[in-house]
Design a protein around this motif. Structure first.
Motif, short mmCIF file in Angstrom:
data_model
loop_
_atom_site.label_atom_id
_atom_site.label_comp_id
_atom_site.label_asym_id
_atom_site.label_seq_id
_atom_site.Cartn_x
_atom_site.Cartn_y
_atom_site.Cartn_z
N PRO A 3 -0.56 25.80 -51.69
CA PRO A 3 -0.65 27.26 -51.58
C PRO A 3 -2.04 27.81 -51.27
O PRO A 3 -2.16 28.92 -50.75
N THR A 4 -3.09 27.07 -51.58
CA THR A 4 -4.45 27.61 -51.41
C THR A 4 -5.12 27.09 -50.14
O THR A 4 -4.84 25.98 -49.67
N LYS A 5 -6.05 27.88 -49.61
CA LYS A 5 -6.77 27.49 -48.40
C LYS A 5 -7.69 26.30 -48.66
O LYS A 5 -7.81 25.40 -47.83
N TRP A 6 -8.35 26.31 -49.84
CA TRP A 6 -9.25 25.20 -50.13
C TRP A 6 -8.49 23.89 -50.31
O TRP A 6 -8.97 22.82 -49.96
N GLY A 7 -7.28 24.01 -50.86
CA GLY A 7 -6.45 22.82 -51.01
C GLY A 7 -6.05 22.25 -49.66
O GLY A 7 -6.08 21.03 -49.45
N ARG A 8 -5.70 23.13 -48.73
CA ARG A 8 -5.34 22.68 -47.38
C ARG A 8 -6.56 22.13 -46.66
O ARG A 8 -6.45 21.16 -45.90
N SER A 9 -7.70 22.74 -46.90
CA SER A 9 -8.94 22.26 -46.27
C SER A 9 -9.29 20.85 -46.75
O SER A 9 -9.71 20.00 -45.95
N ILE A 10 -9.08 20.61 -48.04
CA ILE A 10 -9.34 19.27 -48.60
C ILE A 10 -8.39 18.26 -47.98
O ILE A 10 -8.78 17.13 -47.65
N LEU A 11 -7.12 18.64 -47.82
CA LEU A 11 -6.12 17.76 -47.22
C LEU A 11 -6.52 17.37 -45.80
O LEU A 11 -6.47 16.19 -45.43
N ILE A 12 -6.93 18.36 -45.02
CA ILE A 12 -7.34 18.11 -43.63
C ILE A 12 -8.59 17.24 -43.58
O ILE A 12 -8.67 16.27 -42.82
N LEU A 13 -9.57 17.57 -44.42
CA LEU A 13 -10.82 16.82 -44.45
C LEU A 13 -10.57 15.37 -44.85
O LEU A 13 -11.12 14.44 -44.24
N PHE A 14 -9.73 15.17 -45.86
CA PHE A 14 -9.41 13.82 -46.31
C PHE A 14 -8.75 13.01 -45.19
O PHE A 14 -9.11 11.84 -44.97
N SER A 15 -7.81 13.63 -44.50
CA SER A 15 -7.10 12.94 -43.42
C SER A 15 -8.06 12.57 -42.29
O SER A 15 -8.00 11.45 -41.75
N ILE A 16 -8.95 13.49 -41.93
CA ILE A 16 -9.91 13.23 -40.86
C ILE A 16 -10.83 12.08 -41.24
O ILE A 16 -11.10 11.19 -40.43
N VAL A 17 -11.32 12.10 -42.47
CA VAL A 17 -12.22 11.04 -42.94
C VAL A 17 -11.52 9.68 -42.90
O VAL A 17 -12.09 8.68 -42.46
#
Length: 220
Positions: free
Chosen positions: A152-166
């Motif tokens: 639900p949160t933007k920071w949570g989605r940002s962490i998900l995207i960052l984790f996947s990219i890394v």
């Protein structure tokens, strides 16, 4: 309107990936990417150290077939038992199996020999496109797509995207560091997997929208 935007985006991404993959494959066929590959390999392997080697071996294991199978089983259980998403489960299984089949097909078409400069691990088989790169892009790409709507949160989605990219980049770089892939193998793998995922998601969104509209009209 939302469906149209999804379909246009998926079409653009798949088209870019096809063009990118075709460009890389042409450069490989004409042997015009040797200097680029050699430069990147020297740059990455120039950082070699015992600690970094252990880390890269860990990332390469994470991108291997055994780990992907275990991770896939866990996510399949989560999708089916926890979220009760049967359609998403089919999408996930199709993405993983389809990516593996596509990789095998492309490897046999191009039959590129692996680099033999400074290998830190032993491995056989053809080099282009990288199976680990395709595994990483497909697995973490589809995980991001499926879990995005449940965060639900933007920071949570940002962490998900960052984790996947890394994870995607680290697994790809580990193959270059360990001396079993050219950088162009990794890039080609990303493009091939990007095309497969974008095409699959295109059909998935189209099917879901049509099914929703049919259900909505039947209720009216």
């Amino acid at each position: 309107m939302q469906l149209r935007a999804y379909l246009i985006m998926a079409f653009i991404i798949s088209s870019v990936c096809v063009i990118g993959f075709s460009f890389i494959s042409l450069l490989i066929s004409d042997q015009k990417i040797i200097k680029f590959d050699s430069w990147v390999i020297q740059l990455i392997q120039g950082l070699e150290s015992p600690g970094l080697t252990s880390m890269m071996k860990t990332f390469t294991f994470i991108g291997s077939a055994p780990f992907v199978i275990i991770l896939s089983i866990l996510l399949m259980f989560f999708l089916f038992k926890v979220l009760h998403h049967g359609i998403e489960l089919i999408l996930f299984v199709t993405a993983i199996l389809g990516s593996a089949c596509l990789n095998g097909l492309l490897k046999n078409i191009f039959q590129r020999v692996r680099p033999d400069l400074h290998r830190l691990i032993d491995i056989s088989g053809y080099s282009f496109p990288s199976g680990h790169a395709m595994n990483a892009f497909t697995v973490y790409g589809i995980i991001t797509f499926l879990l995005w709507r449940h965060i639900p949160t933007k920071w949570g989605r940002s962490i998900l995207i960052l984790f996947s990219i890394v994870m995607i980049l680290s697994i790809g770089i580990s193959r270059i560091y360990l001396g079993v892939h050219y950088p162009s193998d990794i890039i080609g793998g990303y493009f091939a997997s990007g095309f497969w995922l974008a095409t699959l998601i295109w059909f998935f969104q189209f099917y879901k929208e049509k099914r929703y509209n049919k259900k909505y009209k039947s209720e009216i």
